[in-house]
Design an enzyme around this catalytic site. Structure first.
Site, PDB file in Angstrom:
ATOM      1  N   CYS A   1     114.145 146.395 -63.514  1.00 16.49           N
ATOM      2  CA  CYS A   1     114.753 145.489 -64.301  1.00 16.49           C
ATOM      3  C   CYS A   1     114.254 145.425 -65.732  1.00 16.49           C
ATOM      4  CB  CYS A   1     115.025 143.990 -63.622  1.00 16.49           C
ATOM      5  SG  CYS A   1     115.910 143.974 -62.328  1.00 16.49           S
TER       6      CYS A   1
ATOM      7  N   HIS B   1     116.756 139.340 -69.598  1.00 13.57           N
ATOM      8  CA  HIS B   1     117.482 140.205 -68.544  1.00 13.57           C
ATOM      9  C   HIS B   1     118.120 139.152 -67.858  1.00 13.57           C
ATOM     10  CE1 HIS B   1     117.670 142.275 -64.713  1.00 13.57           C
ATOM     11  NE2 HIS B   1     116.890 141.471 -64.066  1.00 13.57           N
TER      12      HIS B   1
ATOM     13  N   ASN C   1     123.470 140.844 -62.062  1.00 15.03           N
ATOM     14  CA  ASN C   1     122.156 141.302 -62.161  1.00 15.03           C
ATOM     15  C   ASN C   1     122.310 142.982 -62.221  1.00 15.03           C
ATOM     16  OD1 ASN C   1     119.563 142.519 -62.493  1.00 15.03           O
ATOM     17  ND2 ASN C   1     118.567 140.833 -60.908  1.00 15.03           N
TER      18      ASN C   1
HETATM   19  O1  UT7 Z   1     116.132 141.062 -61.642  1.00 17.47           O
HETATM   20  C1  UT7 Z   1     114.875 141.407 -60.836  1.00 17.47           C
HETATM   21  C2  UT7 Z   1     114.202 140.198 -60.545  1.00 17.47           C
HETATM   22  N1  UT7 Z   1     115.069 139.115 -59.721  1.00 17.47           N
HETATM   23  C3  UT7 Z   1     114.834 138.038 -60.012  1.00 17.47           C
HETATM   24  O2  UT7 Z   1     114.510 137.414 -60.758  1.00 17.47           O
HETATM   25  C4  UT7 Z   1     115.518 136.941 -58.742  1.00 17.47           C
HETATM   26  C5  UT7 Z   1     114.866 135.917 -58.777  1.00 17.47           C
HETATM   27  N2  UT7 Z   1     115.166 135.012 -57.592  1.00 17.47           N
HETATM   28  C6  UT7 Z   1     116.403 134.393 -57.702  1.00 17.47           C
HETATM   29  O3  UT7 Z   1     117.234 134.374 -58.399  1.00 17.47           O
HETATM   30  C7  UT7 Z   1     116.798 133.281 -56.427  1.00 17.47           C
HETATM   31  O4  UT7 Z   1     115.536 133.137 -55.711  1.00 17.47           O
HETATM   32  C8  UT7 Z   1     117.925 133.582 -55.589  1.00 17.47           C
HETATM   33  C9  UT7 Z   1     119.230 133.380 -56.527  1.00 17.47           C
HETATM   34  C10 UT7 Z   1     117.588 135.004 -55.175  1.00 17.47           C
HETATM   35  C11 UT7 Z   1     118.095 132.835 -54.411  1.00 17.47           C
HETATM   36  O5  UT7 Z   1     117.852 131.287 -54.877  1.00 17.47           O
HETATM   37  P1  UT7 Z   1     116.965 130.166 -54.353  1.00 17.47           P
HETATM   38  O6  UT7 Z   1     117.302 128.869 -54.948  1.00 17.47           O
HETATM   39  O7  UT7 Z   1     115.523 130.771 -54.516  1.00 17.47           O
HETATM   40  O8  UT7 Z   1     117.304 130.271 -53.091  1.00 17.47           O
HETATM   41  P2  UT7 Z   1     116.510 130.400 -51.349  1.00 17.47           P
HETATM   42  O9  UT7 Z   1     116.189 131.998 -51.414  1.00 17.47           O
HETATM   43  O10 UT7 Z   1     115.372 129.774 -51.400  1.00 17.47           O
HETATM   44  O11 UT7 Z   1     117.494 130.181 -50.442  1.00 17.47           O
HETATM   45  C12 UT7 Z   1     118.006 128.861 -50.214  1.00 17.47           C
HETATM   46  C13 UT7 Z   1     118.901 128.991 -49.098  1.00 17.47           C
HETATM   47  C14 UT7 Z   1     118.383 129.626 -47.611  1.00 17.47           C
HETATM   48  O12 UT7 Z   1     118.649 128.995 -46.451  1.00 17.47           O
HETATM   49  P3  UT7 Z   1     117.441 127.724 -46.059  1.00 17.47           P
HETATM   50  O13 UT7 Z   1     116.370 128.609 -45.714  1.00 17.47           O
HETATM   51  O14 UT7 Z   1     117.244 126.865 -46.952  1.00 17.47           O
HETATM   52  O15 UT7 Z   1     118.570 127.396 -44.843  1.00 17.47           O
HETATM   53  C15 UT7 Z   1     119.038 130.817 -47.672  1.00 17.47           C
HETATM   54  O16 UT7 Z   1     118.965 131.467 -46.496  1.00 17.47           O
HETATM   55  O17 UT7 Z   1     120.127 129.579 -49.004  1.00 17.47           O
HETATM   56  C16 UT7 Z   1     120.252 130.476 -48.114  1.00 17.47           C
HETATM   57  N3  UT7 Z   1     121.345 131.633 -48.928  1.00 17.47           N
HETATM   58  C17 UT7 Z   1     122.439 131.953 -48.938  1.00 17.47           C
HETATM   59  N4  UT7 Z   1     123.482 131.075 -48.623  1.00 17.47           N
HETATM   60  C18 UT7 Z   1     124.764 131.278 -48.924  1.00 17.47           C
HETATM   61  C19 UT7 Z   1     120.529 132.830 -49.408  1.00 17.47           C
HETATM   62  N5  UT7 Z   1     121.423 133.502 -49.886  1.00 17.47           N
HETATM   63  C20 UT7 Z   1     122.706 132.844 -49.599  1.00 17.47           C
HETATM   64  C21 UT7 Z   1     123.963 133.180 -50.010  1.00 17.47           C
HETATM   65  N6  UT7 Z   1     124.916 132.382 -49.673  1.00 17.47           N
HETATM   66  N7  UT7 Z   1     124.218 134.394 -50.540  1.00 17.47           N
END
Ligand code: UT7
Length: 324
Positions: free
Chosen positions: A114, A251, A281
């Site tokens: 990225c 980004h 993204n």
């Molecule tokens: O471009 C390169 C760099 N990349 C980035 O900068 C991405 C950085 N990370 C992010 O943008 C965020 O961490 C995400 C958008 C990927 C995820 O958001 P988050 O608020 O950090 O969520 P999380 O990973 O902590 O997940 C929260 C919950 C989890 O469930 P539990 O463990 O709390 O029960 C996940 O399993 O959301 C669940 N989950 C989903 N639920 C519905 C993960 N993906 C999904 C989904 N739909 N697509």
């Protein structure tokens, strides 16, 4: 007088097919609400099966070249930032060079995920500043859909396809931040964090390109800190403050990361170019796509001071300060 790399023109290409959050709800256990709340994404573009990264890159580069008014004969370099090349080799860049009828010069790909576009911009800037090249097309192009695991809801709702390009031209200018051109680039990597975001394959390991694996929460934490650091380095080196910046072009990974970076800089979101809602993204393509959109709709004007910043797999991150 020193030579500055001036952004002469921008171009972009987005594949026709739009994938909505409602479409994704039918594919994996997710919801429009979750995707919008956690990432800010509503829709994204996805390439057709037969469309390759080079196809996207060629369209974006063609548009930038046409708008620059330069003949292909005057282009002495093509640098493409991509993580999703059509083939292991040759590079996407040589395909762009051939398709645009550029007779000679350097052409190669840069891989910094990225952060790729900021890396490629920096490489091109150094060729131009040292007089080794005069006009270089820099492209960020990705077919992220080709390395997405479409059963993995944690990544398939985030990544998308597209390409953006700029034509850089060397110009003698005063060594002042009021001059047009690239004033600084800062590039960083921390390889010990490479297992936070990677593909589970590659030519010399599995023989397959593999799929994206991301530890999102951890990447998120680093993204906010690293991008703010890269931005502060750009401001400090050029002796400018956040108020001097006309547009932050970040980004586009996640609206929450973008807002957090803007907040750290004390910058109003009115001065931030946001496309993550309709582009998703697109990795190395996201900054040039966002820049092109803001140029096309008249937000970014000649003379504006732009701060570009990115962070991605590697982990890699960086920034560039540019007077448009
Ligand atoms: O471009 C390169 C760099 N990349 C980035 O900068 C991405 C950085 N990370 C992010 O943008 C965020 O961490 C995400 C958008 C990927 C995820 O958001 P988050 O608020 O950090 O969520 P999380 O990973 O902590 O997940 C929260 C919950 C989890 O469930 P539990 O463990 O709390 O029960 C996940 O399993 O959301 C669940 N989950 C989903 N639920 C519905 C993960 N993906 C999904 C989904 N739909 N697509």
């Amino acid at each position: 007088m020193p030579i500055k790399s001036v952004l002469k023109a921008t171009g972009a290409y987005l594949p026709e097919k739009v994938l909505t959050n409602a479409d994704l709800e039918k594919m994996v256990d997710t919801s429009d609400e979750w995707i919008q709340q956690r990432s800010g994404i509503k829709t994204r573009h996805v390439a057709a099966e037969e469309q390759t990264t080079a196809d996207l890159a060629i369209e974006a580069a063609k548009q930038a070249l046409e708008r620059s008014g330069l003949s292909p004969d005057y282009i002495d370099g093509v640098i493409v930032a991509t993580t999703t090349p059509d083939q292991t080799f040759p590079s996407v860049a040589v395909k762009v060079q051939a398709a645009l009828g550029i007779p000679a010069g350097l052409a190669f790909d840069v891989q910094a995920v990225c952060t790729g576009f900021v890396y490629a911009l920096s490489v091109a800037d150094n060729f131009i500043k040292t007089g080794q090249a005069k006009n270089i097309i820099v492209v960020g192009a990705e077919k992220m859909s080709s390395i997405i695991d479409w059963d993995d809801r944690t990544t398939c709702v985030l990544f998308a396809d597209g390409a953006g390009a700029v034509v850089l031209s060397g110009n003698e200018a005063e060594d002042s931040v009021s001059a047009q051109g690239i004033h600084s680039t800062h590039l960083y990597a921390k390889g010990e964090l490479r297992d936070l975001l990677y593909t589970d394959g590659g030519p010399s390991s599995t023989g397959q390109s593999g799929h994206i694996v991301m530890h999102g929460r951890e990447v998120f934490k680093y993204a906010v800190t690293f991008m703010a650091d890269a931005v502060n380095d750009a401001l400090a080196e050029n002796n400018v403050s956040a108020e001097d910046i006309d547009w932050l072009v970040p980004h586009q990974a996640n609206i929450r990361i973008i807002e957090a970076t803007a907040k750290k800089l004390n910058m109003s979101m009115d001065k931030v170019v946001v496309t993550v809602d309709h582009h998703g993204n697109t990795s190395a393509a996201s900054i040039p796509l966002a820049l092109n959109e803001a140029v096309e709709d008249g937000r970014v004007k000649e003379g504006d001071l732009l701060l570009l910043e990115a962070m991605g797999g590697g982990l890699t991150w960086g920034s560039a300060l540019v007077r448009f």
